[in-house]
Scaffold this active site. Structure first.
Site, PDB file in Angstrom:
ATOM      1  N   CYS A   9       0.850  -1.204   0.000  1.00  0.00           N
ATOM      2  CA  CYS A   9       0.000   0.000   0.000  1.00  0.00           C
ATOM      3  C   CYS A   9       0.880   1.248   0.000  1.00  0.00           C
ATOM      4  CB  CYS A   9      -0.903   0.030   1.236  1.00  0.00           C
ATOM      5  SG  CYS A   9      -2.373  -1.010   1.140  1.00  0.00           S
ATOM      6  N   HIS A 102      -0.671  -9.675  -4.762  1.00  0.00           N
ATOM      7  CA  HIS A 102       0.277  -9.285  -5.809  1.00  0.00           C
ATOM      8  C   HIS A 102       0.556 -10.456  -6.733  1.00  0.00           C
ATOM      9  CE1 HIS A 102       2.691 -10.767  -2.404  1.00  0.00           C
ATOM     10  NE2 HIS A 102       3.582 -11.178  -3.298  1.00  0.00           N
ATOM     11  N   HIS A 104       3.602 -11.895  -9.327  1.00  0.00           N
ATOM     12  CA  HIS A 104       4.973 -11.817  -9.808  1.00  0.00           C
ATOM     13  C   HIS A 104       4.946 -12.080 -11.313  1.00  0.00           C
ATOM     14  CE1 HIS A 104       6.918 -12.328  -5.751  1.00  0.00           C
ATOM     15  NE2 HIS A 104       5.783 -12.932  -5.497  1.00  0.00           N
TER      16      HIS A 104
END
Ligand code: AMP
Ligand code: ZN
Length: 116
Positions: A9, A102, A104
């Protein structure tokens, strides 16, 4: 919608430096600080959710958006044709260390072995 104690964040908000490679209203992407491949980018939504376990139907389009941004970054970083992987570690058995959803993006060289 954001967690002030969350590393990703804070990177998305520009409060912690990172090498950004993409940003728009919903998604930020940056170079991984400990790259595991010649191209290793991390793509995050600006909204905070801990991982795929917390995905809800209203946020599902965000995953499509992340995939589309990943496709563009794979092209921009020269690995669209040679191949790339998009991985989201979810939970301890998968080795997730940062608890903000997230993906990758890995590419740029042949990857040793197969994961699946
Ligand atoms: P995961 O282990 O799947 O939760 O992935 C977290 C990733 O964040 C790891 O690949 C780390 O190298 C990366 N990372 C941690 N801190 C930073 C940072 N400050 N800037 C860029 N990448 C980071
Ligand atoms: Zn967060």
């Amino acid at each position: 919608m954001t967690d002030p104690s969350c590393l990703f964040c804070r990177i998305a908000a520009g409060q912690i430096p990172a090498t950004l490679v993409h940003e728009d209203a919903e998604v930020v992407a940056f170079k991984d600080i400990a790259p595991q491949a010649p191209v290793h980018l991390v793509l995050v939504p600006r909204v905070h959710l801990a991982g795929l376990n917390d995905l809800t139907a209203d946020l599902a389009p965000l995953v499509g958006k992340l995939a589309l941004v990943a496709q563009g970054l794979a092209k921009a970083h020269g690995c669209a044709a040679t191949g790339w992987r998009l991985i989201s570690n979810c939970g301890p058995d998968a080795g997730q260390t940062v608890h903000h959803l997230h993906f990758h993006l890995l590419g740029g060289a042949p990857m040793a072995g197969r994961m699946v």
